[in-house]
Design a protein around this motif. Structure first.
Motif, PDB file in Angstrom:
ATOM      1  N   THR A 235       1.481  -1.273  -0.087  1.00 17.46           N
ATOM      2  CA  THR A 235      -0.093   0.154   0.513  1.00 17.46           C
ATOM      3  C   THR A 235       0.736   1.112  -0.100  1.00 17.46           C
ATOM      4  O   THR A 235       2.268   1.369   0.153  1.00 17.46           O
ATOM      5  N   PHE A 236       0.355   2.625  -0.500  1.00 15.52           N
ATOM      6  CA  PHE A 236       0.873   3.277  -0.307  1.00 15.52           C
ATOM      7  C   PHE A 236       1.043   3.922   1.070  1.00 15.52           C
ATOM      8  O   PHE A 236       2.486   4.513   0.803  1.00 15.52           O
ATOM      9  N   ASP A 237       0.971   3.613   2.036  1.00 13.55           N
ATOM     10  CA  ASP A 237       1.457   3.435   3.455  1.00 13.55           C
ATOM     11  C   ASP A 237       2.752   3.032   3.510  1.00 13.55           C
ATOM     12  O   ASP A 237       2.959   2.968   4.455  1.00 13.55           O
ATOM     13  N   GLU A 238       2.732   2.063   2.733  1.00 11.26           N
ATOM     14  CA  GLU A 238       4.109   0.536   3.195  1.00 11.26           C
ATOM     15  C   GLU A 238       5.205   1.562   2.771  1.00 11.26           C
ATOM     16  O   GLU A 238       6.683   0.880   3.028  1.00 11.26           O
ATOM     17  N   THR A 239       4.842   2.739   1.966  1.00 12.99           N
ATOM     18  CA  THR A 239       5.909   3.102   1.182  1.00 12.99           C
ATOM     19  C   THR A 239       7.309   4.164   2.832  1.00 12.99           C
ATOM     20  O   THR A 239       6.587   4.585   2.877  1.00 12.99           O
ATOM     21  N   PRO A 240       9.033   4.344   1.917  1.00 14.66           N
ATOM     22  CA  PRO A 240       8.924   4.895   3.053  1.00 14.66           C
ATOM     23  C   PRO A 240       8.537   6.549   2.738  1.00 14.66           C
ATOM     24  O   PRO A 240       8.217   7.180   1.749  1.00 14.66           O
ATOM     25  N   PRO A 241       8.295   7.138   4.333  1.00 12.00           N
ATOM     26  CA  PRO A 241       7.703   8.312   4.060  1.00 12.00           C
ATOM     27  C   PRO A 241       8.890   9.760   3.700  1.00 12.00           C
ATOM     28  O   PRO A 241      10.374   9.650   3.597  1.00 12.00           O
ATOM     29  N   ASN A 242       7.613  10.710   2.841  1.00 11.90           N
ATOM     30  CA  ASN A 242       8.752  12.039   2.712  1.00 11.90           C
ATOM     31  C   ASN A 242       8.169  12.608   3.679  1.00 11.90           C
ATOM     32  O   ASN A 242       6.676  13.308   2.512  1.00 11.90           O
ATOM     33  N   PRO A 243       9.244  14.107   3.957  1.00 15.95           N
ATOM     34  CA  PRO A 243       8.992  14.637   4.778  1.00 15.95           C
ATOM     35  C   PRO A 243       8.159  16.077   3.576  1.00 15.95           C
ATOM     36  O   PRO A 243       6.867  16.414   4.640  1.00 15.95           O
ATOM     37  N   GLU A 244       8.693  16.079   2.039  1.00 17.44           N
ATOM     38  CA  GLU A 244       8.026  16.547   1.553  1.00 17.44           C
ATOM     39  C   GLU A 244       6.749  16.744   0.908  1.00 17.44           C
ATOM     40  O   GLU A 244       5.841  17.879   0.399  1.00 17.44           O
ATOM     41  N   PHE A 245       6.517  15.588   0.960  1.00 20.53           N
ATOM     42  CA  PHE A 245       4.805  14.893   0.515  1.00 20.53           C
ATOM     43  C   PHE A 245       4.527  14.120   1.904  1.00 20.53           C
ATOM     44  O   PHE A 245       4.128  13.011   1.406  1.00 20.53           O
ATOM     45  N   PRO A 246       3.611  14.525   2.108  1.00 19.54           N
ATOM     46  CA  PRO A 246       2.868  13.741   3.111  1.00 19.54           C
ATOM     47  C   PRO A 246       1.732  13.018   3.182  1.00 19.54           C
ATOM     48  O   PRO A 246       1.422  13.585   2.095  1.00 19.54           O
ATOM     49  N   LEU A 247       1.639  11.821   3.164  1.00 21.20           N
ATOM     50  CA  LEU A 247       0.210  10.919   2.815  1.00 21.20           C
ATOM     51  C   LEU A 247      -0.853  11.154   3.115  1.00 21.20           C
ATOM     52  O   LEU A 247      -0.880  11.290   4.600  1.00 21.20           O
ATOM     53  N   PRO A 248      -1.281  11.660   2.463  1.00 20.03           N
ATOM     54  CA  PRO A 248      -2.971  12.191   2.926  1.00 20.03           C
ATOM     55  C   PRO A 248      -3.803  10.742   3.319  1.00 20.03           C
ATOM     56  O   PRO A 248      -3.487   9.478   2.727  1.00 20.03           O
TER      57      PRO A 248
END
Length: 142
Positions: free
Chosen positions: A33-46
């Motif tokens: 899922t998109f939630d399992e991808t590495p976080p990017n502080p520049e593009f927070p996951l909605p």
């Protein structure tokens, strides 16, 4: 080198890929899922993206067919939701083909390193065909 089919869905990818796995008698798909991808502080996951399918695949009668949901806010046109994915172990060949297909076309994502590949890019060629390019390092494929 292989050219694989990549199909996008508008929020119902999980349902579709589980249906196709049953229809074609494949193994149960591994779903990222998109939630399992590495976080990017520049593009927070909605929140609405978290449970959507970022990537999964099925081996359907010897063909690699990949699937994902479109990211919220990205355009989705049923019928135009299929692209071709060139998967290759030669970075120079990927770059050469990418540069040839970009002539008269539109670069969607220039060739670059991503968390899943040392080299990935996307271009729509002058005939409107969406191509994805992915370096195959030989590591485990999902």
């Amino acid at each position: 080198m292989s050219v694989d089919v990549y199909i996008n869905f508008n929020g119902n990818c999980r349902e579709a890929v589980e249906f196709y796995a049953q229809v074609f008698g494949t193994e149960k798909p591994q779903i990222m899922t998109f939630d399992e991808t590495p976080p990017n502080p520049e593009f927070p996951l909605p929140d609405e993206a978290k449970n959507l399918v970022m990537h999964t695949r099925l081996d359907i009668d010897g063909s690699n067919v990949m699937f994902s949901d479109v990211f919220p806010g990205m355009p989705f046109v049923e019928g135009n939701n299929i692209s071709l994915a060139l998967v290759n172990k030669n970075m120079d060949e990927i770059k050469s083909i990418f540069n040839k297909l970009r002539e008269g076309g539109t670069v969607v994502m220039d060739l670059q390193e991503t968390f899943w590949s040392k080299l990935y890019g996307q271009v729509i060629d002058k005939f409107g065909i969406n191509w994805q390019f992915n370096y195959d390092s030989g590591e485990m494929r999902m």
